[in-house]
Design a protein around this motif. Structure first.
Motif, PDB file in Angstrom:
ATOM      1  N   LEU A  62       0.814  -1.209   0.000  1.00  0.00           N
ATOM      2  CA  LEU A  62       0.000   0.000   0.000  1.00  0.00           C
ATOM      3  C   LEU A  62       0.850   1.263   0.000  1.00  0.00           C
ATOM      4  N   ALA A  63       0.397   2.252  -0.778  1.00  0.00           N
ATOM      5  CA  ALA A  63       0.891   3.634  -0.707  1.00  0.00           C
ATOM      6  C   ALA A  63       2.391   3.782  -0.925  1.00  0.00           C
ATOM      7  N   VAL A  64       2.990   2.926  -1.749  1.00  0.00           N
ATOM      8  CA  VAL A  64       4.419   3.066  -2.031  1.00  0.00           C
ATOM      9  C   VAL A  64       4.623   3.836  -3.330  1.00  0.00           C
ATOM     10  N   ARG A  65       5.871   4.246  -3.554  1.00  0.00           N
ATOM     11  CA  ARG A  65       6.237   4.992  -4.759  1.00  0.00           C
ATOM     12  C   ARG A  65       6.740   4.018  -5.811  1.00  0.00           C
ATOM     13  N   VAL A  66       6.127   4.080  -6.989  1.00  0.00           N
ATOM     14  CA  VAL A  66       6.431   3.137  -8.068  1.00  0.00           C
ATOM     15  C   VAL A  66       6.886   3.909  -9.294  1.00  0.00           C
ATOM     16  N   VAL A  67       7.955   3.442  -9.937  1.00  0.00           N
ATOM     17  CA  VAL A  67       8.404   4.031 -11.190  1.00  0.00           C
ATOM     18  C   VAL A  67       8.289   2.981 -12.289  1.00  0.00           C
ATOM     19  N   ASP A  68       7.669   3.381 -13.396  1.00  0.00           N
ATOM     20  CA  ASP A  68       7.502   2.506 -14.561  1.00  0.00           C
ATOM     21  C   ASP A  68       8.364   3.058 -15.684  1.00  0.00           C
ATOM     22  N   VAL A  69       9.384   2.314 -16.069  1.00  0.00           N
ATOM     23  CA  VAL A  69      10.344   2.778 -17.072  1.00  0.00           C
ATOM     24  C   VAL A  69       9.954   2.255 -18.446  1.00  0.00           C
ATOM     25  N   GLY A  70       9.839   3.173 -19.404  1.00  0.00           N
ATOM     26  CA  GLY A  70       9.420   2.809 -20.745  1.00  0.00           C
ATOM     27  C   GLY A  70       7.930   2.574 -20.811  1.00  0.00           C
ATOM     28  N   SER A  71       7.139   3.548 -20.337  1.00  0.00           N
ATOM     29  CA  SER A  71       5.696   3.359 -20.170  1.00  0.00           C
ATOM     30  C   SER A  71       4.948   3.197 -21.492  1.00  0.00           C
ATOM     31  N   GLY A  72       5.469   3.760 -22.579  1.00  0.00           N
ATOM     32  CA  GLY A  72       4.843   3.601 -23.884  1.00  0.00           C
ATOM     33  C   GLY A  72       3.411   4.090 -23.895  1.00  0.00           C
ATOM     34  N   ALA A  73       2.469   3.177 -24.149  1.00  0.00           N
ATOM     35  CA  ALA A  73       1.048   3.530 -24.185  1.00  0.00           C
ATOM     36  C   ALA A  73       0.419   3.509 -22.797  1.00  0.00           C
ATOM     37  N   THR A  90       5.214   7.184 -11.059  1.00  0.00           N
ATOM     38  CA  THR A  90       5.974   8.006 -11.994  1.00  0.00           C
ATOM     39  C   THR A  90       6.121   7.205 -13.282  1.00  0.00           C
ATOM     40  N   LEU A  91       5.623   7.755 -14.392  1.00  0.00           N
ATOM     41  CA  LEU A  91       5.748   7.125 -15.695  1.00  0.00           C
ATOM     42  C   LEU A  91       6.943   7.740 -16.422  1.00  0.00           C
ATOM     43  N   VAL A  92       7.804   6.896 -16.952  1.00  0.00           N
ATOM     44  CA  VAL A  92       9.019   7.358 -17.629  1.00  0.00           C
ATOM     45  C   VAL A  92       8.959   6.904 -19.081  1.00  0.00           C
ATOM     46  N   ARG A 120      14.965   8.968 -20.042  1.00  0.00           N
ATOM     47  CA  ARG A 120      15.391   7.570 -20.028  1.00  0.00           C
ATOM     48  C   ARG A 120      15.636   7.117 -18.594  1.00  0.00           C
ATOM     49  N   GLY A 121      15.414   5.854 -18.342  1.00  0.00           N
ATOM     50  CA  GLY A 121      15.616   5.320 -17.003  1.00  0.00           C
ATOM     51  C   GLY A 121      17.042   5.475 -16.525  1.00  0.00           C
ATOM     52  N   GLU A 122      18.003   5.371 -17.437  1.00  0.00           N
ATOM     53  CA  GLU A 122      19.410   5.513 -17.062  1.00  0.00           C
ATOM     54  C   GLU A 122      19.693   6.910 -16.513  1.00  0.00           C
ATOM     55  N   ASN A 123      19.069   7.931 -17.100  1.00  0.00           N
ATOM     56  CA  ASN A 123      19.267   9.295 -16.622  1.00  0.00           C
ATOM     57  C   ASN A 123      18.673   9.489 -15.232  1.00  0.00           C
ATOM     58  N   LEU A 124      17.501   8.923 -15.001  1.00  0.00           N
ATOM     59  CA  LEU A 124      16.884   9.036 -13.680  1.00  0.00           C
ATOM     60  C   LEU A 124      17.703   8.307 -12.628  1.00  0.00           C
ATOM     61  N   ALA A 125      18.293   7.167 -13.000  1.00  0.00           N
ATOM     62  CA  ALA A 125      19.120   6.418 -12.056  1.00  0.00           C
ATOM     63  C   ALA A 125      20.318   7.248 -11.619  1.00  0.00           C
ATOM     64  N   TRP A 141      12.603   5.603  -5.519  1.00  0.00           N
ATOM     65  CA  TRP A 141      11.289   4.982  -5.402  1.00  0.00           C
ATOM     66  C   TRP A 141      11.367   3.726  -4.547  1.00  0.00           C
ATOM     67  N   ASP A 142      10.209   3.154  -4.263  1.00  0.00           N
ATOM     68  CA  ASP A 142      10.154   1.903  -3.510  1.00  0.00           C
ATOM     69  C   ASP A 142      10.139   0.686  -4.425  1.00  0.00           C
ATOM     70  N   VAL A 143       9.508   0.838  -5.594  1.00  0.00           N
ATOM     71  CA  VAL A 143       9.332  -0.265  -6.534  1.00  0.00           C
ATOM     72  C   VAL A 143       9.596   0.230  -7.950  1.00  0.00           C
ATOM     73  N   ALA A 144      10.356  -0.536  -8.720  1.00  0.00           N
ATOM     74  CA  ALA A 144      10.598  -0.230 -10.130  1.00  0.00           C
ATOM     75  C   ALA A 144      10.008  -1.337 -10.993  1.00  0.00           C
ATOM     76  N   ILE A 145       9.312  -0.952 -12.073  1.00  0.00           N
ATOM     77  CA  ILE A 145       8.759  -1.928 -13.003  1.00  0.00           C
ATOM     78  C   ILE A 145       9.075  -1.507 -14.431  1.00  0.00           C
ATOM     79  N   SER A 146       9.092  -2.472 -15.329  1.00  0.00           N
ATOM     80  CA  SER A 146       9.308  -2.192 -16.747  1.00  0.00           C
ATOM     81  C   SER A 146       8.860  -3.407 -17.534  1.00  0.00           C
ATOM     82  N   ARG A 147       8.408  -3.166 -18.766  1.00  0.00           N
ATOM     83  CA  ARG A 147       8.029  -4.282 -19.617  1.00  0.00           C
ATOM     84  C   ARG A 147       8.604  -4.081 -21.007  1.00  0.00           C
ATOM     85  N   ALA A 148       9.526  -4.974 -21.380  1.00  0.00           N
ATOM     86  CA  ALA A 148      10.073  -5.035 -22.745  1.00  0.00           C
ATOM     87  C   ALA A 148      10.853  -3.790 -23.170  1.00  0.00           C
TER      88      ALA A 148
END
Length: 211
Positions: A62-73, A90-92, A120-125, A141-148
């Protein structure tokens, strides 16, 4: 293309249907002008945009900070923001046309709590580890996600630079070995409308406490 019955098959609560239908309607309109999705059928379109987020929503605290790298659509990050409004997303997305689409959806939904970075995710890192952190608090962030966006063996170390936990979403690949990290969740599932087999794996930085 989208109806309540299909959304219910993904286990999505009716309270979120209106927001999802709005997003996917905009996606269909924009996709006629710019390449946002390669879905070949209505069922694939819905699975592609929603099914992974529906699984992730069950496992993120619950209530954590999530970053999605390469959000696309918007998959899986925007979908996750709709399904879990308690999260701080945060959508990247580095491509300006896709970022413009995401900005339009966020504005249409009235979701001022969703941040968008055309980067780009590399710049944010790199920013996360600088003395003056631009995003989030503390170490990012607390959680990082990415797809493809990147190959799994490249994404996991980058994700763990952004957050102490990182999810990798797999189709056929085996989870990579990541130095200084361990796997604590490994879920195999099927997209409900097309039957596509997927796998969601969460990595935790060994020196960090699981979030």
């Amino acid at each position: 293309m989208v109806n309540s019955q299909r959304l219910s098959q993904l286990g999505i609560d009716a309270v979120h249907h209106e927001s999802i239908e709005c997003w996917l309607s905009l996606l269909s309109q924009w996709n006629a002008r710019i390449d946002l999705t390669a879905a070949r059928s209505d069922d694939e379109f819905i699975d592609l945009t929603l099914a992974d987020a529906a699984v992730l929503a069950k496992y993120i605290s619950l209530a954590v900070r999530v970053v999605d790298v390469g959000s696309g659509a918007g998959a899986p990050g925007l979908a996750l923001a709709i399904l879990r409004p308690d999260l701080k997303l945060t959508l990247v997305e580095p491509q300006r046309k896709r970022a413009s689409f995401l900005r339009t959806v966020i504005g249409t939904l009235g979701r001022r709590d969703i941040e968008l970075a055309c980067d780009r995710g590399e710049n944010l890192a790199r920013e996360v580890h600088e003395p003056q952190v631009k995003w989030g608090k503390g170490s990012g962030w607390d959680v990082a996600i990415s797809r493809a966006t990147l190959k799994p063996d490249a994404w996991v170390p980058l994700g763990l630079m952004l957050a102490p936990t990182a999810w990798v979403l797999l189709a056929r690949d085996e989870p990579p070995v990541a130095l200084g990290a361990r796997i604590d969740i490994d879920v195999t599932y099927c997209w409900p409308l097309t039957g596509t087999v997927r796998r969601a794996v969460r990595y935790v930085a060994c020196q960090e406490q699981t979030r």
